[in-house]
Design an enzyme around this catalytic site. Structure first.
Site, PDB file in Angstrom:
ATOM      1  N   GLU A  98     -15.925  14.484  16.064  1.00 38.11           N
ATOM      2  CA  GLU A  98     -16.236  14.789  14.664  1.00 38.11           C
ATOM      3  C   GLU A  98     -16.022  16.280  14.423  1.00 38.11           C
ATOM      4  O   GLU A  98     -16.181  17.091  15.335  1.00 38.11           O
ATOM      5  CB  GLU A  98     -17.691  14.394  14.399  1.00 38.11           C
ATOM      6  CG  GLU A  98     -18.211  14.641  13.022  1.00 38.11           C
ATOM      7  CD  GLU A  98     -17.556  13.832  11.920  1.00 38.11           C
ATOM      8  OE1 GLU A  98     -16.393  14.152  11.591  1.00 38.11           O
ATOM      9  OE2 GLU A  98     -18.195  12.929  11.375  1.00 38.11           O
ATOM     10  N   ASP A  99     -15.681  16.645  13.197  1.00 39.77           N
ATOM     11  CA  ASP A  99     -15.484  18.052  12.880  1.00 39.77           C
ATOM     12  C   ASP A  99     -16.813  18.793  12.787  1.00 39.77           C
ATOM     13  O   ASP A  99     -17.004  19.823  13.401  1.00 39.77           O
ATOM     14  CB  ASP A  99     -14.652  18.246  11.605  1.00 39.77           C
ATOM     15  CG  ASP A  99     -15.228  17.559  10.369  1.00 39.77           C
ATOM     16  OD1 ASP A  99     -16.218  16.794  10.485  1.00 39.77           O
ATOM     17  OD2 ASP A  99     -14.672  17.763   9.272  1.00 39.77           O
ATOM     18  N   ASP A 102     -23.879  17.633  10.337  1.00 33.78           N
ATOM     19  CA  ASP A 102     -24.970  18.332   9.661  1.00 33.78           C
ATOM     20  C   ASP A 102     -26.117  17.357   9.417  1.00 33.78           C
ATOM     21  O   ASP A 102     -27.033  17.294  10.218  1.00 33.78           O
ATOM     22  CB  ASP A 102     -24.508  19.089   8.414  1.00 33.78           C
ATOM     23  CG  ASP A 102     -23.685  18.262   7.449  1.00 33.78           C
ATOM     24  OD1 ASP A 102     -23.750  17.023   7.485  1.00 33.78           O
ATOM     25  OD2 ASP A 102     -22.984  18.855   6.627  1.00 33.78           O
ATOM     26  N   PHE A 151     -20.989  27.448   4.092  1.00 32.20           N
ATOM     27  CA  PHE A 151     -19.975  26.436   3.840  1.00 32.20           C
ATOM     28  C   PHE A 151     -18.696  26.899   4.515  1.00 32.20           C
ATOM     29  O   PHE A 151     -18.197  27.994   4.226  1.00 32.20           O
ATOM     30  CB  PHE A 151     -19.767  26.255   2.329  1.00 32.20           C
ATOM     31  CG  PHE A 151     -18.879  25.101   2.010  1.00 32.20           C
ATOM     32  CD1 PHE A 151     -19.372  23.810   2.015  1.00 32.20           C
ATOM     33  CD2 PHE A 151     -17.538  25.304   1.725  1.00 32.20           C
ATOM     34  CE1 PHE A 151     -18.540  22.732   1.736  1.00 32.20           C
ATOM     35  CE2 PHE A 151     -16.706  24.239   1.447  1.00 32.20           C
ATOM     36  CZ  PHE A 151     -17.210  22.940   1.451  1.00 32.20           C
ATOM     37  N   ARG A 164      -7.486  23.236   5.217  1.00 30.60           N
ATOM     38  CA  ARG A 164      -7.468  22.602   6.543  1.00 30.60           C
ATOM     39  C   ARG A 164      -6.512  23.299   7.507  1.00 30.60           C
ATOM     40  O   ARG A 164      -6.722  23.296   8.709  1.00 30.60           O
ATOM     41  CB  ARG A 164      -7.057  21.128   6.437  1.00 30.60           C
ATOM     42  CG  ARG A 164      -8.043  20.237   5.751  1.00 30.60           C
ATOM     43  CD  ARG A 164      -7.576  18.768   5.859  1.00 30.60           C
ATOM     44  NE  ARG A 164      -8.259  17.885   4.939  1.00 30.60           N
ATOM     45  CZ  ARG A 164      -9.442  17.334   5.155  1.00 30.60           C
ATOM     46  NH1 ARG A 164     -10.097  17.589   6.266  1.00 30.60           N
ATOM     47  NH2 ARG A 164      -9.981  16.526   4.261  1.00 30.60           N
TER      48      ARG A 164
END
Length: 179
Positions: A98-99, A102, A151, A164
């Site tokens: 997974e990137d 959270d 973020f 990206r």
């Protein structure tokens, strides 16, 4: 929201070094074992590609894509597949890639779904672990970096399908609408 500025959090060299270390950790754990590595699209694709190049066990590779419903920067916890795994998982070790983790809602959903397919074991590799935002208790077995907040974009992570392609991870300085 509009991104005003990008501040480097981790450059390409730091990411490459950490991904190589993670590959060695995974190699030690799964030495001599069969492994299926599952990429969570779209955000994890760069991390996944770099990580699997460091794996020695010749893993099977597969991809999933999920949608979570909520606002543009958060989720309400409702998750569903838009692309499911195709490789049989029964009796196999599975590593989910997974990137960013959270709230944990997406990983919790995926672990429940993959366990129902009979995986022998389930572990998680995440590029970024944001434990402070955790709403569902999930464990990141192989964490690239721990970040408390902000973020972030780059190295597969996006904002509105942009950024990206950036080689590093950047904190996005966001200007609220109407500011």
């Amino acid at each position: 929201m509009k991104i005003n500025d990008l501040k480097v959090v981790y450059d390409a060299q730091a990411i490459a070094a950490r991904v190589a270390e993670m590959g060695q950790e995974i190699n030690r754990l799964y030495a001599g074992e069969e492994l299926v590595v599952v990429c969570v699209l779209k955000g994890a694709f760069m991390f996944f590609a770099d990580l699997v190049r460091h794996l020695d066990m010749r893993p099977e590779l597969d991809f999933v894509r999920v949608a979570s419903y909520g606002s543009s920067t958060s989720t309400c916890g409702t998750v569903s597949f838009t692309k499911d795994v195709e490789v049989p998982l029964q009796g196999k070790h599975v590593l989910l890639v997974e990137d960013i983790v959270d709230t944990g809602h997406t990983v919790d959903f995926l672990f429940r779904q993959l366990a129902a397919r009979g995986a022998k074991s389930l572990r998680l590799a995440a590029l970024v672990d944001k434990q402070e935002r955790r709403a569902v208790p999930v464990r990141v077995d192989f964490a690239g970096f721990a970040l408390p907040g902000g973020f972030i974009v780059g190295y597969g992570l996006d904002y509105a399908e942009r950024y990206r392609e950036l080689p590093g991870i950047y904190e996005a300085v966001i200007e609220p609408e109407g500011a």
